[in-house]
Design a protein around this motif. Structure first.
Motif, PDB file in Angstrom:
ATOM      1  N   ASN A  51       0.659  -1.086   0.014  1.00 42.63           N
ATOM      2  CA  ASN A  51       0.150   0.092   0.018  1.00 42.63           C
ATOM      3  C   ASN A  51       0.752   1.216   0.111  1.00 42.63           C
ATOM      4  O   ASN A  51       0.751   2.256   1.009  1.00 42.63           O
ATOM      5  N   GLU A  75       0.978   3.259  -2.991  1.00 40.26           N
ATOM      6  CA  GLU A  75       0.958   3.993  -4.187  1.00 40.26           C
ATOM      7  C   GLU A  75       1.407   5.401  -4.322  1.00 40.26           C
ATOM      8  O   GLU A  75       1.572   6.024  -5.341  1.00 40.26           O
ATOM      9  N   ASP A 115      -4.436  -1.080  -2.450  1.00 38.41           N
ATOM     10  CA  ASP A 115      -4.506   0.111  -3.349  1.00 38.41           C
ATOM     11  C   ASP A 115      -3.780  -0.098  -4.680  1.00 38.41           C
ATOM     12  O   ASP A 115      -3.634  -1.195  -5.139  1.00 38.41           O
TER      13      ASP A 115
END
Length: 325
Positions: free
Chosen positions: A43, A45, A78
């Motif tokens: 996660n 991003e 994500d």
């Protein structure tokens, strides 16, 4: 500090400026050394794309220092994988690597599995949550491994400011002075100084940016969780000796800071990793209880402490078969 460590600091602590890129390229070409960079990511991003872009632009296109750039996605929910791929990394998913062995949660698990999907003789690990990323983080720690055949394991050292620029702060995060690395100062550094004083010279023993020769990494066990950095450092000392270890000053590291509960779990895992290396005994209760305030007072939350370790990767049949192919 031990006299041996004082001597080591003068011989095995460098600045990134000590090895310009042109010197590294000459050394890399002379020995034909291949370099893999691995980013473990969960996660991330918001940051992984910029890190990948900088490495590709500065160290693969401008100069061909890095041969392989791989992001290992450890189950992101994500767009980490899509962002990393769009920026130019090869993305491998943790669960697809060595599928016969169900993956365990933890950063160390991802680093261990990365050895099965990379090929570089030098492997460089970089955390995927860094902001204002500089290619120096890679070239700095890879440099000694390219120029000095006696060096086998190199960690980055840097300042870790607690203060974050206003634009990068999350809700409720104020600007704090001082340094980060609370688990380092409260747990890891005391443990190392008391039990492995030859490692007392490392500025950032728990830092996530380090490079090593594959020939060393494939002989080391990997704690699957937060204890991986301490475990690898201690085991590298025993396997290769202090003079084979080094550190490079790369400036300033800006990243997301963990809250106190996460730091507590990290500290417990690091203590467990140290305990295993001190006695190879079993914990009576490998759990950590922390407290949160609820509507009716403090509520206990108990978390398991990482206790699993993966064996040296050269003991895995798929790894040895792949290397022989």
């Amino acid at each position: 500090m031990l006299e041996e460590v004082e001597h080591w600091l003068t011989r095995r602590s460098w600045s990134v400026a000590d090895r310009p890129l042109d010197r590294l390229m000459v050394a890399k070409a002379a020995r034909g050394t291949s370099v893999s960079v691995v980013l473990p990511a969960l996660n991330e991003e918001a940051t992984v794309g910029e890190i990948v872009s900088v490495i590709r632009r500065e160290l693969m296109e401008r100069v061909p220092l890095v041969d392989e750039l791989v992001v290992i996605d450890s189950g992101s929910t994500d767009r980490t994988a899509a962002v990393a791929a769009a920026a130019g990394a090869r993305v491998e998913h943790r669960d697809a690597i060595l599928p016969r062995l169900p993956a365990l949660p933890g950063k160390g698990e991802v680093l261990w599995r990365s050895l099965l999907v990379t090929s570089g003789e030098v492997v460089c690990f970089v955390d995927a949550d860094l902001r204002r990323f500089s290619a120096d983080f890679v070239s700095g720690i890879v440099g000694p491994l390219l120029t000095d055949q006696d060096v086998q394991f190199v960690k980055a050292m840097y300042d870790r400011p607690l203060h974050q620029p206003a634009a990068e702060r999350g809700p409720g995060q104020g600007g704090q002075g001082g340094q980060g690395g609370r688990v380092t100062e409260l747990v890891a550094r005391p443990l190392l100084n008391l039990h492995w004083p030859r490692l007392a010279g490392f500025v950032q023993p728990l830092g996530g940016e380090y490079a090593a020769r594959r020939s060393l990494l494939e002989r080391l066990p990997f704690p699957v969780g937060y204890g991986v950095e301490l475990g690898l450092l201690v085991d590298a000392l025993h396997m290769a000796g202090l003079d084979a270890l080094g550190q490079v000053d790369v400036g300033v590291r800006i990243h997301r800071h963990q809250d106190e509960r996460a730091l507590g779990r990290m500290a417990a895992a690091i203590y467990r990793t140290a305990q295993l290396r001190l006695s190879r005994a079993h914990l009576v209760r490998p759990e950590l209880t922390q407290f949160e305030r609820g509507e009716n007072g403090f509520v206990p939350r108990t978390h398991a402490v990482d206790t699993e370790e993966r064996p040296p990767v050269r003991e895995i049949a798929e790894y040895t078969a792949g290397r022989a192919a």
